[in-house]
Every structure is written in C-alpha cells, then in structure tokens.
Scaffold this motif. Sequence first.
Motif, PDB file in Angstrom:
ATOM      1  N   MET A 271       0.852  -1.186   0.000  1.00  0.00           N
ATOM      2  CA  MET A 271       0.000   0.000   0.000  1.00  0.00           C
ATOM      3  C   MET A 271       0.898   1.251   0.000  1.00  0.00           C
ATOM      4  O   MET A 271       1.876   1.326   0.733  1.00  0.00           O
ATOM      5  CB  MET A 271      -0.887   0.011   1.246  1.00  0.00           C
ATOM      6  N   LYS A 272       0.549   2.189  -0.847  1.00  0.00           N
ATOM      7  CA  LYS A 272       1.362   3.410  -0.946  1.00  0.00           C
ATOM      8  C   LYS A 272       1.235   4.262   0.310  1.00  0.00           C
ATOM      9  O   LYS A 272       0.210   4.231   0.989  1.00  0.00           O
ATOM     10  CB  LYS A 272       0.928   4.225  -2.166  1.00  0.00           C
ATOM     11  N   THR A 273       2.290   5.028   0.596  1.00  0.00           N
ATOM     12  CA  THR A 273       2.247   5.957   1.720  1.00  0.00           C
ATOM     13  C   THR A 273       1.240   7.045   1.428  1.00  0.00           C
ATOM     14  O   THR A 273       1.291   7.684   0.375  1.00  0.00           O
ATOM     15  CB  THR A 273       3.629   6.583   1.940  1.00  0.00           C
ATOM     16  N   PRO A 274       0.283   7.263   2.325  1.00  0.00           N
ATOM     17  CA  PRO A 274      -0.741   8.286   2.055  1.00  0.00           C
ATOM     18  C   PRO A 274      -0.121   9.670   1.987  1.00  0.00           C
ATOM     19  O   PRO A 274       0.754   9.997   2.783  1.00  0.00           O
ATOM     20  CB  PRO A 274      -1.692   8.159   3.237  1.00  0.00           C
ATOM     21  N   PRO A 275      -0.551  10.502   1.012  1.00  0.00           N
ATOM     22  CA  PRO A 275      -0.003  11.852   0.872  1.00  0.00           C
ATOM     23  C   PRO A 275      -0.519  12.758   1.977  1.00  0.00           C
ATOM     24  O   PRO A 275      -1.582  12.531   2.546  1.00  0.00           O
ATOM     25  CB  PRO A 275      -0.517  12.296  -0.489  1.00  0.00           C
TER      26      PRO A 275
ATOM     27  N   ASP B  18       0.261  17.572  -0.728  1.00  0.00           N
ATOM     28  CA  ASP B  18       0.447  16.919  -2.023  1.00  0.00           C
ATOM     29  C   ASP B  18      -0.703  15.963  -2.357  1.00  0.00           C
ATOM     30  O   ASP B  18      -0.526  14.987  -3.070  1.00  0.00           O
ATOM     31  CB  ASP B  18       1.767  16.151  -2.054  1.00  0.00           C
ATOM     32  N   GLU B  19      -1.917  16.225  -1.834  1.00  0.00           N
ATOM     33  CA  GLU B  19      -3.069  15.364  -2.125  1.00  0.00           C
ATOM     34  C   GLU B  19      -3.374  15.298  -3.611  1.00  0.00           C
ATOM     35  O   GLU B  19      -3.782  14.265  -4.130  1.00  0.00           O
ATOM     36  CB  GLU B  19      -4.302  15.891  -1.390  1.00  0.00           C
ATOM     37  N   LEU B  20      -3.170  16.427  -4.318  1.00  0.00           N
ATOM     38  CA  LEU B  20      -3.537  16.472  -5.730  1.00  0.00           C
ATOM     39  C   LEU B  20      -2.370  16.145  -6.646  1.00  0.00           C
ATOM     40  O   LEU B  20      -2.511  16.204  -7.860  1.00  0.00           O
ATOM     41  CB  LEU B  20      -4.078  17.864  -6.073  1.00  0.00           C
ATOM     42  N   GLU B  21      -1.221  15.781  -6.087  1.00  0.00           N
ATOM     43  CA  GLU B  21      -0.097  15.430  -6.937  1.00  0.00           C
ATOM     44  C   GLU B  21      -0.352  14.096  -7.617  1.00  0.00           C
ATOM     45  O   GLU B  21      -0.900  13.178  -7.025  1.00  0.00           O
ATOM     46  CB  GLU B  21       1.188  15.337  -6.101  1.00  0.00           C
TER      47      GLU B  21
ATOM     48  N   VAL C  28     -10.949   7.054   2.054  1.00  0.00           N
ATOM     49  CA  VAL C  28     -10.639   6.910   0.637  1.00  0.00           C
ATOM     50  C   VAL C  28     -10.736   8.300   0.010  1.00  0.00           C
ATOM     51  O   VAL C  28     -11.690   9.043   0.241  1.00  0.00           O
ATOM     52  CB  VAL C  28     -11.582   5.917  -0.082  1.00  0.00           C
ATOM     53  N   TYR C  29      -9.684   8.635  -0.757  1.00  0.00           N
ATOM     54  CA  TYR C  29      -9.617   9.971  -1.353  1.00  0.00           C
ATOM     55  C   TYR C  29      -9.304   9.835  -2.835  1.00  0.00           C
ATOM     56  O   TYR C  29      -8.443   9.050  -3.241  1.00  0.00           O
ATOM     57  CB  TYR C  29      -8.522  10.796  -0.661  1.00  0.00           C
ATOM     58  N   ALA C  30     -10.058  10.549  -3.677  1.00  0.00           N
ATOM     59  CA  ALA C  30      -9.843  10.496  -5.128  1.00  0.00           C
ATOM     60  C   ALA C  30      -9.820  11.904  -5.683  1.00  0.00           C
ATOM     61  O   ALA C  30     -10.441  12.832  -5.134  1.00  0.00           O
ATOM     62  CB  ALA C  30     -10.942   9.691  -5.799  1.00  0.00           C
ATOM     63  N   ALA C  31      -9.107  12.082  -6.784  1.00  0.00           N
ATOM     64  CA  ALA C  31      -9.002  13.389  -7.439  1.00  0.00           C
ATOM     65  C   ALA C  31      -9.237  13.228  -8.930  1.00  0.00           C
ATOM     66  O   ALA C  31      -9.061  12.140  -9.509  1.00  0.00           O
ATOM     67  CB  ALA C  31      -7.630  13.995  -7.176  1.00  0.00           C
ATOM     68  N   ASN C  32      -9.619  14.326  -9.554  1.00  0.00           N
ATOM     69  CA  ASN C  32      -9.920  14.345 -10.979  1.00  0.00           C
ATOM     70  C   ASN C  32      -8.660  14.688 -11.776  1.00  0.00           C
ATOM     71  O   ASN C  32      -8.039  15.721 -11.560  1.00  0.00           O
ATOM     72  CB  ASN C  32     -11.019  15.362 -11.254  1.00  0.00           C
TER      73      ASN C  32
ATOM     74  N   ASN D 285      -9.034  13.252 -18.146  1.00  0.00           N
ATOM     75  CA  ASN D 285     -10.475  13.170 -17.896  1.00  0.00           C
ATOM     76  C   ASN D 285     -10.873  11.839 -17.234  1.00  0.00           C
ATOM     77  O   ASN D 285     -11.717  11.114 -17.729  1.00  0.00           O
ATOM     78  CB  ASN D 285     -11.260  13.367 -19.201  1.00  0.00           C
ATOM     79  N   TYR D 286     -10.247  11.510 -16.112  1.00  0.00           N
ATOM     80  CA  TYR D 286     -10.666  10.367 -15.311  1.00  0.00           C
ATOM     81  C   TYR D 286     -10.390  10.667 -13.848  1.00  0.00           C
ATOM     82  O   TYR D 286      -9.658  11.595 -13.507  1.00  0.00           O
ATOM     83  CB  TYR D 286      -9.961   9.085 -15.742  1.00  0.00           C
ATOM     84  N   TRP D 287     -11.016   9.873 -12.975  1.00  0.00           N
ATOM     85  CA  TRP D 287     -10.832  10.010 -11.539  1.00  0.00           C
ATOM     86  C   TRP D 287      -9.933   8.882 -11.047  1.00  0.00           C
ATOM     87  O   TRP D 287      -9.996   7.763 -11.555  1.00  0.00           O
ATOM     88  CB  TRP D 287     -12.173   9.979 -10.815  1.00  0.00           C
ATOM     89  N   GLN D 288      -9.115   9.202 -10.037  1.00  0.00           N
ATOM     90  CA  GLN D 288      -8.155   8.218  -9.550  1.00  0.00           C
ATOM     91  C   GLN D 288      -8.054   8.261  -8.032  1.00  0.00           C
ATOM     92  O   GLN D 288      -8.072   9.328  -7.422  1.00  0.00           O
ATOM     93  CB  GLN D 288      -6.776   8.479 -10.172  1.00  0.00           C
ATOM     94  N   ILE D 289      -7.983   7.059  -7.427  1.00  0.00           N
ATOM     95  CA  ILE D 289      -7.814   6.974  -5.979  1.00  0.00           C
ATOM     96  C   ILE D 289      -6.378   7.335  -5.622  1.00  0.00           C
ATOM     97  O   ILE D 289      -5.424   6.722  -6.103  1.00  0.00           O
ATOM     98  CB  ILE D 289      -8.135   5.561  -5.474  1.00  0.00           C
ATOM     99  N   LYS D 290      -6.229   8.351  -4.774  1.00  0.00           N
ATOM    100  CA  LYS D 290      -4.915   8.808  -4.334  1.00  0.00           C
ATOM    101  C   LYS D 290      -4.549   8.208  -2.981  1.00  0.00           C
ATOM    102  O   LYS D 290      -3.381   7.911  -2.714  1.00  0.00           O
ATOM    103  CB  LYS D 290      -4.895  10.338  -4.231  1.00  0.00           C
TER     104      LYS D 290
END
Length: 363
Positions: free
Chosen positions: A1-5, A9-12, A84-88, A93-98
């Motif tokens: 599991m990746k280290t949570p931002p 840097d949530e939108l990076e 769970v956090y996702a950004a556009n 033009n897609y959404w991704q879980i960060k």
Amino acid sequence: MKTPPNSKDELEEVDSDEVFPMFRDGGRFGQLRLAVGMTFATKMEFKEAVREYCIQEGRRIWFKKNDNVRMRAVCKDENCGWLVYAANNTENNYWQIKTFMDDHSCARKTKNRLANRKWLAGKLVKKLRKYPNLRHCEAAQYFKTKCDLELSKCSLTRALGNARAVVHGDAAAQYGMIYICLDACKKGFLAGYRPLIGLDGAFLKTQHSGQILSAIGQDANNHIYVIAYAIVPVENTENWRWFLELLHQDLGDYKQNKLYFISDMQKIVNCCDLIDRLLLHELLIYAELLIKEVRAKPIVTLLEEVRMYAMRSIARNKVKLSSNTGILPPIQRSRLEKIRKESKSWVPMWSGDSEYEKFEVHG
C-alpha cells in the motif's frame, strides 16, 4: 500500500510510469476491491464503487469533500481511521484513488443508509428478470443472506416497485400501447370447439387497479381454450355488456350458433340441464388462474404474458391431438370405454312395442 499523501500533495499525480487498474462495473457482490491508483471514468462511478464496497464490508461512511476536483469519504465513526480519497485528472479526464486507508476499527453494521432505494432496485432488477414473481419476503431474505443487510419494509417495498417498473415497463405509459390481436382465438373457437363459454372477472394488482374480463371455452378433448379477454376499470353491468357485445359481433348470434354461457356466479344463461356442472366449475377456476401470476404487472406485460400463455397452451394441445386416430378424441374415447365396461352387467328388457324399438335397461 502506498504511503498516504499529506494535505500539501493530495492532488499530486502518482508516477506516470506505473500501470494502475481500471475499475470495471458489474462484478459480483462481495468481490469488489479498491486500491490506490485505481481509475474511474466519472466521479459518479467512483462514488457508486465506494458505496458498493462499503455495503459489502458492512461499513457506514459519508462523503466529506465532494466537488468537481476531489472527493473524500470517511467512516461515520470519528474514532475510525478508514479513508478513501480520489481526485480528478483533468488532462486525461478520469478520476483516480490517491489515498486508501482500509483499516476499520468500528464494528460491522447490518443497517446501512448507503443501501438506498436506487441501489436496492438495481440489485432487484437482476433478480426479477430471473424470478418474475419474486415476493417481498424473498427479497428481504436475499439481502439478508447475500449482503447481510436488515432493511425496513417500506424501503424494500419501494425498491421492489422501482425494479418492477424497470423490468416490466412503465405502467402508465403502457396503456397507450394496447392493441387488439385476438382474431385467431375467436376463429379457432368457431372452427370446432364446444359451444360452452365460461365468463369471469378478476382484480388486477397494478398501480392503476382495474379488472380483467375473460371468456373461456373447451375443445372436444376437454382442453381449456382462451377465446377473449379485456381490461376494464371496474366489473359492472355496463362493462360486461360492452365485452359481450363485442364477443357477440365476433362469434355471431349465440342462438343461431347454439352457444351456452355461465358466469362466475353460477348463473346459467341460455343453458340446458345437460351441461356438466363440474365441467363448468373447472372452466371458471381456469379463468381465474389464467392471470393469477401476472395480474400485478403493467398492462401490456400482463396482456402479453396471458397471450403467450394461451398460445403455448393451444400449441401443446394441438401437438397432443395430432397423432390421434378415430372419430373421438382421447378423453371422450376413454370415457366411452369406461361406460362400455360398466355396461357389461346391464340387461335390456323389451317394453312390448310392435317395432321392437323400445327397451328398458336394468343393472
């Protein structure tokens, strides 16, 4: 599991050289998995995926941040660290879980508001396509066993109604699609069926209520034959007169064709004492059973299923009689054979007429 931002840097974007899974809808309930980097075509797809996942895991969450750029869902228990956090990704033009922290410290819940009417109806549509006569109690048991959900009677009833509307079509709109296609039934009846017609009416259980009026006959082998049926707002003298006048126009004068009628109230019209009362009772029972299983469905669906039921029944009976030989059909031949065997002990006694035509039978 990746280290949570962190908040800065949530939108990076995650590294572009990594390949991330794409969410695909339609998976089996209980097997949905979320992961960091998973992509979604739209924001709504991401939201529904989180809903599905939390229902299957028995967790109650809410969407804390919801706009066109980012979405965050957290557990309703403030002491739980689930997130769970996702950004556009506006460029692609897609959404991704960060960020995805799937570590619940709260207990599993059997009552979950995430399972709203729309979600329940979506699940029930698949069940209704496979089991058209799915009952309320069976639906409740399905969600309890499959999803570990305890649902209120009201929400499940509304969801069932929505699902039936999808499967069977909109009830109100279907009244504008009705057409008449019973000529074959009426012509078939006139071609050689017994001149006995049973009349009955049954309540419909649709949103718009109403009743179905039916005329049922029998062929020479005692097979039930559907002649005509119609939907009316209420069963009264006026509507029965309308139905019978149309039937009279199609079948011709009942006196000339020597047709006999019996209603559901056992009142014989133009009938004689030679008609088998048990046979009439069977006719009326069949008239009611004809629509028992489909009378809660929208109008066109109901009429189509009755039509197909009648067509299949007539076709099956036609096949049964296709190999018959002799003057009489099988059932009448068996009845005659039974009487013939019983008549072996009968003794005729001449009554004394000069022509030897009158006898009295004893036995």
